[in-house]
Design a protein around this motif. Structure first.
Motif, short mmCIF file in Angstrom:
data_model
loop_
_atom_site.label_atom_id
_atom_site.label_comp_id
_atom_site.label_asym_id
_atom_site.label_seq_id
_atom_site.Cartn_x
_atom_site.Cartn_y
_atom_site.Cartn_z
N GLU A 100 77.71 61.20 32.64
CA GLU A 100 77.99 62.16 33.47
C GLU A 100 79.25 62.91 33.03
O GLU A 100 79.36 64.21 32.84
CB GLU A 100 77.94 62.01 34.89
N LYS A 101 80.48 62.07 33.00
CA LYS A 101 81.51 62.57 32.52
C LYS A 101 81.65 63.49 31.17
O LYS A 101 82.01 64.66 31.10
CB LYS A 101 82.65 61.67 32.52
N ALA B 171 79.73 66.89 31.65
CA ALA B 171 80.26 67.91 32.37
C ALA B 171 81.45 68.33 31.33
O ALA B 171 81.86 69.35 31.40
CB ALA B 171 80.99 67.18 33.65
N GLU B 172 82.42 67.53 30.71
CA GLU B 172 83.28 67.92 29.96
C GLU B 172 82.87 68.83 29.20
O GLU B 172 83.42 70.12 28.58
CB GLU B 172 83.88 66.87 29.10
N GLU C 41 79.91 70.89 28.76
CA GLU C 41 79.43 72.21 29.64
C GLU C 41 80.78 72.93 29.86
O GLU C 41 80.46 74.07 29.96
CB GLU C 41 78.82 71.54 30.73
N PHE C 42 81.83 72.27 30.65
CA PHE C 42 82.94 73.27 30.97
C PHE C 42 83.47 73.77 29.50
O PHE C 42 84.08 74.97 29.54
CB PHE C 42 84.10 72.22 31.37
#
Length: 121
Positions: free
Chosen positions: A24-25, A28-29, A31-32
């Motif tokens: 997940e990390k 998310a990184e 996508e940001f």
């Protein structure tokens, strides 16, 4: 009639499918990071649209302004790479999406500003 193939006793039943572990990390990184790149692409698009409109108002022919915009869009990934150190995580499709956004956004903004401006060609 064909004979049935006997199973060897050492053969095991296939194991059930298991999904791989989802990070997940890292997701998310990435996508940001793509959100930052999308913001930069939007700013580049607006600048190109205004530049193309300004050149058109100054009397530069469209067949000179259009290649200038294409060249600037082609060089925009290099600018994004310089501004974002984590841009190495982008895939080829990410770059293609950013450049497509820039191209179609640039054309749309250029055409809208052309239609709204009061100048005569």
């Amino acid at each position: 009639m064909a004979k049935k193939v006997r199973r060897k006793p050492e053969e095991e039943e296939p194991t059930a499918f298991e999904f791989p572990v989802f990070d997940e990390k890292a997701f998310a990184e990435k996508e940001f990071e793509l959100t930052y790149a999308l913001t930069l692409a939007g700013v580049i698009t607006i600048l190109l649209g205004v530049l193309s409109w300004a050149l058109s108002v100054l009397g530069v022919w469209w067949y000179v302004v259009f290649p200038v915009g294409i060249v600037l869009i082609a060089f925009s990934p290099m600018l994004i790479r310089r501004l974002r150190s984590k841009s190495s995580v982008y895939t080829r499709s990410d770059w293609f999406g950013l450049m497509a956004l820039e191209f179609f956004g640039w054309l749309a903004l250029w055409f809208v500003l052309q239609n709204l401006s009061p100048h005569q060609l």
